[in-house]
Design an enzyme around this catalytic site. Structure first.
Site, PDB file in Angstrom:
ATOM      1  N   HIS B 118       0.942  -1.279   0.122  1.00 19.36           N
ATOM      2  CA  HIS B 118       0.077  -0.044  -0.110  1.00 19.36           C
ATOM      3  C   HIS B 118       0.763   1.207   0.006  1.00 19.36           C
ATOM      4  O   HIS B 118       1.916   1.252   0.496  1.00 19.36           O
ATOM      5  CB  HIS B 118      -0.752  -0.062   1.223  1.00 19.36           C
ATOM      6  CG  HIS B 118      -1.959   0.947   1.512  1.00 19.36           C
ATOM      7  ND1 HIS B 118      -1.690   2.160   1.850  1.00 19.36           N
ATOM      8  CD2 HIS B 118      -3.117   0.923   1.181  1.00 19.36           C
ATOM      9  CE1 HIS B 118      -2.773   3.117   1.958  1.00 19.36           C
ATOM     10  NE2 HIS B 118      -3.567   2.310   1.438  1.00 19.36           N
ATOM     11  N   ASP B 198       2.923  -4.654   8.105  1.00 21.05           N
ATOM     12  CA  ASP B 198       1.676  -3.666   7.733  1.00 21.05           C
ATOM     13  C   ASP B 198       0.715  -4.731   8.002  1.00 21.05           C
ATOM     14  O   ASP B 198       0.297  -5.614   7.205  1.00 21.05           O
ATOM     15  CB  ASP B 198       1.855  -3.200   6.371  1.00 21.05           C
ATOM     16  CG  ASP B 198       0.435  -2.451   5.983  1.00 21.05           C
ATOM     17  OD1 ASP B 198      -0.390  -2.272   7.016  1.00 21.05           O
ATOM     18  OD2 ASP B 198       0.407  -1.741   5.033  1.00 21.05           O
ATOM     19  N   GLN B 201      -4.598  -4.843   6.817  1.00 23.15           N
ATOM     20  CA  GLN B 201      -5.677  -5.789   6.319  1.00 23.15           C
ATOM     21  C   GLN B 201      -5.492  -7.366   6.977  1.00 23.15           C
ATOM     22  O   GLN B 201      -6.415  -8.102   6.429  1.00 23.15           O
ATOM     23  CB  GLN B 201      -5.340  -6.066   4.662  1.00 23.15           C
ATOM     24  CG  GLN B 201      -5.591  -4.742   4.078  1.00 23.15           C
ATOM     25  CD  GLN B 201      -6.883  -4.249   3.883  1.00 23.15           C
ATOM     26  OE1 GLN B 201      -7.881  -4.979   4.390  1.00 23.15           O
ATOM     27  NE2 GLN B 201      -7.170  -3.223   3.379  1.00 23.15           N
ATOM     28  N   LYS B 224     -10.654  -0.311  10.490  1.00 25.04           N
ATOM     29  CA  LYS B 224     -10.707  -1.453   9.647  1.00 25.04           C
ATOM     30  C   LYS B 224     -11.260  -2.770  10.504  1.00 25.04           C
ATOM     31  O   LYS B 224     -11.153  -3.634   9.899  1.00 25.04           O
ATOM     32  CB  LYS B 224      -9.383  -1.686   8.854  1.00 25.04           C
ATOM     33  CG  LYS B 224      -9.003  -0.626   7.804  1.00 25.04           C
ATOM     34  CD  LYS B 224      -7.955  -1.020   6.717  1.00 25.04           C
ATOM     35  CE  LYS B 224      -7.202   0.046   6.232  1.00 25.04           C
ATOM     36  NZ  LYS B 224      -7.820   0.457   4.895  1.00 25.04           N
ATOM     37  N   CYS B 362      -4.444   1.953  -4.210  1.00 23.86           N
ATOM     38  CA  CYS B 362      -3.131   2.679  -3.718  1.00 23.86           C
ATOM     39  C   CYS B 362      -1.906   1.755  -4.096  1.00 23.86           C
ATOM     40  O   CYS B 362      -0.687   2.336  -4.226  1.00 23.86           O
ATOM     41  CB  CYS B 362      -3.199   2.826  -2.185  1.00 23.86           C
ATOM     42  SG  CYS B 362      -4.635   3.873  -1.801  1.00 23.86           S
TER      43      CYS B 362
HETATM   44  C1  LIG Z   1      -2.555  -2.579   3.601  1.00 24.58           C
HETATM   45  C2  LIG Z   1      -2.890  -1.354   3.992  1.00 24.58           C
HETATM   46  N1  LIG Z   1      -1.742  -0.704   4.699  1.00 24.58           N
HETATM   47  C3  LIG Z   1      -2.091   0.616   4.961  1.00 24.58           C
HETATM   48  C4  LIG Z   1      -3.207   1.139   4.931  1.00 24.58           C
HETATM   49  C5  LIG Z   1      -3.494   2.681   5.399  1.00 24.58           C
HETATM   50  O1  LIG Z   1      -4.472   2.555   6.439  1.00 24.58           O
HETATM   51  P1  LIG Z   1      -4.860   3.787   7.074  1.00 24.58           P
HETATM   52  O2  LIG Z   1      -5.553   4.644   5.729  1.00 24.58           O
HETATM   53  O3  LIG Z   1      -6.100   3.592   8.084  1.00 24.58           O
HETATM   54  O4  LIG Z   1      -3.856   4.614   7.726  1.00 24.58           O
HETATM   55  C6  LIG Z   1      -4.348   0.566   4.242  1.00 24.58           C
HETATM   56  C7  LIG Z   1      -5.685   0.979   3.975  1.00 24.58           C
HETATM   57  O5  LIG Z   1      -6.320   0.904   3.171  1.00 24.58           O
HETATM   58  C8  LIG Z   1      -4.168  -0.869   3.830  1.00 24.58           C
HETATM   59  O6  LIG Z   1      -4.887  -1.517   3.183  1.00 24.58           O
END
Ligand SMILES: Cc1ncc(COP(=O)(O)O)c(C=O)c1O
Lengths: 144, 409
Positions: B118, B198, B201, B224, B362
């Site tokens: 992401h 990370d 998800q 989430k 993203c």
């Molecule tokens: C794999 C992953 N990492 C990081 C994020 C970023 O999360 P946040 O926008 O809650 O900081 C997301 C959110 O879509 C994600 O799917």
């Protein structure tokens, strides 16, 4: 406005046609053209619009990129509509187009085929798709 | 088995939108009443700051805030509460690690990522690498998103002890492949590098045990996983966390300072939480974790796998639909309708009250891998039902350009 452009079936067909066979859909390598790359994170359309504006006249507009039906068709229609117009004429058309997008009053007749986009505001999140090509040309005109 | 009808009743969003088929849980999730009530209770009955006042209410709120930290620590099986930092979300947590390591990174050091990350797990590393003259490289993935451990080892051998960080998603937000973090951690640690995971998800959907997986740093977001927006977690093994350089300074993070600029910081994790924290968020997140624990993370994972299998079975019968990740086990389905741009498909489904995400999610560079610029993503959570999937699949059958244009007339 001709009655044909009031018929939803015709408008639908117009969008389809401009999406499948976009006009002026090839960029040129020519320094006399100005160019705008339009892409954003919130919208996946990613297009580049080129224009050649000389002596107050839009001599040419072209575009290319990866984009949805609405973005492709609205930009394709824009290239046909504004090509050959003076900057003043183009500005009036553009203003009316944005008025249509924003649900304000607009002159249907001068928008010609662009009238096909008249209901895009019903899917508010798609207004961006219908306007990024138009924003690109507007930016290039304003810089002149 | 989950009692999904009962579960749906826990979520006011479904009462307010009974017609909605919500399949964008990878973006954010709905909140159960218990979470909303917890936030309301904080603002209505204990709306004071933490660690500031000598009065009883402040003491109570401070205790509740620290208890929330304990709830999070237990949820991911951290060794102690002090390994948990409250942040504003996964993005914030990942930035805190990347910039927190800035003093430890030197010119020509290497940071390894994958093409499936992401933006939040790429851009902070890009910036840190640029500032410190580090190199970013990518570990290869198989088409389904599985990390190729052989190329991980090749890269680690190639760069020798220059590799300082490997930062990867446990579950990718586009393809949903669940990486073998335990095995990856073993390899990464053999080469003396840090493993940053990370978990945005993964933590909401599967049981996460940071000790068993041997993760050095873990980032995830509250929103989430049924929690509020604006709250997230950075977990770090205590000694490693303690060595991170804090990105932010201010009240609450210091214990003493003088006008000459001498600062004594609070101990970890408090030194990373400068300023008034998101107290309501932390309490809400703890309520969300209690809620998830009541249902059981194992039950949630099993049910989501069942739903995913059901969705794949139904969807793969449709000739107009191409699925990119039929064989991944998480509740994420990446698909396109043939000859239909993803955003057109998303808009069509939205007119039928079906929420999916269209776009590049993203993870822009991933698309070199699956050979498409854009996909639709349906992402499940434990409150989805087979009936949701039936409605979704029935409308997917209608996805063609004509129908996507018809929504404008
Ligand atoms: C794999 C992953 N990492 C990081 C994020 C970023 O999360 P946040 O926008 O809650 O900081 C997301 C959110 O879509 C994600 O799917």
């Amino acid at each position: 406005m001709t009655n044909m452009l009031k018929d939803p079936a015709v408008l639908r067909e117009l969008i389809m046609d401009h999406y499948k066979y976009p006009r002026n859909h090839e960029l040129v390598e020519d320094d006399s053209y100005d160019s705008r790359h339009m892409a954003s994170d919130s919208c996946i359309d990613d297009i580049t619009v080129q224009s050649k504006i000389e002596d107050g006249i839009i001599k040419d507009i072209r575009f290319d990129g990866v984009a949805c039906t609405i973005c492709t068709a609205s930009t394709s229609i824009m290239t046909e509509l504004l090509k050959g117009k003076s900057i003043d004429e183009a500005n009036v058309i553009i203003e009316n187009y944005f008025n249509m997008m924003n649900e304000k009053t607009y002159d249907e007749d001068i928008l010609e085929e662009a009238i096909a986009m008249m209901n895009v505001h019903r899917q508010a999140n798609r207004i961006k798709c219908a306007t990024i090509g138009w924003k690109a040309i507007k930016e290039m005109i304003d810089r002149k | 088995m989950l009692d999904v009808d009962k579960i749906k009743n826990d979520f006011p969003m479904f009462k307010n939108h009974p017609e909605l088929v919500y399949l964008d849980n990878g973006a954010t999730t709905f909140k159960p009443s218990c979470v909303i009530e917890m936030i309301k209770k904080y603002y209505e009955s204990s709306s004071v700051n933490v660690e500031r006042g000598d009065y009883l209410l402040s003491h109570e709120v401070s205790s509740a805030y620290e208890k929330a930290r304990n709830t999070v620590a237990k949820f991911i099986n951290a060794r102690k509460d002090e390994e948990i930092v409250f942040t504003s979300g996964a993005t914030d947590s990942l930035n805190m690690v990347a910039y927190g390591l800035i003093d430890k990174l030197n010119k020509d050091d290497v940071i390894l990522l994958t093409y499936a990350e992401h933006a939040s797990n790429i851009l902070c590393w890009f910036d840190v690498a640029k500032r410190k003259g580090c190199k970013i490289d990518y570990i290869d993935l198989e088409p389904n998103g599985r990390m190729r451990l052989d190329t991980l080892i090749d890269k680690l051998n190639f760069y020798g002890n220059k590799t300082k960080v490997v930062s990867i998603a446990h579950i990718s937000n586009v393809l949903g492949y669940k990486q073998d973090i335990k095995e990856i951690a073993k390899i990464v640690h053999q080469y003396g590098a840090l493993l940053v995971v990370d978990g945005a998800q993964s933590v909401p959907h599967i049981k996460t045990d940071v000790q068993m997986l041997d993760i050095d740093f873990l980032a995830f977001s509250g929103h989430k996983m049924c929690g509020p927006t604006g709250i997230g977690i950075l977990y770090g093994k205590y000694d490693l966390l303690d060595q991170l350089h804090p990105m932010r300074y201010g009240g609450g993070a210091n214990s003493r300072f003088d006008i000459n600029g001498n600062i004594i910081l609070q101990i970890t994790p408090h030194k990373f939480e400068a300023g008034t924290p998101n107290i309501a968020g932390a309490l809400g997140l703890a309520a969300a974790i209690d809620y998830l624990n009541d249902i059981g993370m194992d039950n949630i994972e099993a049910y989501e796998q069942e739903l995913k299998a059901y969705m794949i079975e139904k969807l793969s019968k449709l000739e107009n639909i191409h699925i990119y990740n039929a064989d991944t086990t998480s509740g994420i389905v990446a698909f396109n309708a043939i000859d239909v741009f993803a955003q057109d498909a998303g808009s069509y489904l939205s007119t039928k009250n079906i929420c999916v995400r269209s776009g590049n999610h993203c993870a822009k560079i991933l698309h070199n891998l699956i050979k498409t610029d854009q996909t639709c993503r349906a992402s499940l959570y434990f409150y989805n039902t087979k009936a949701d999937i039936d409605k979704f699949v029935a409308e997917c059958a209608n996805l063609n350009i004509e129908n996507c244009i018809n929504i404008f007339f």
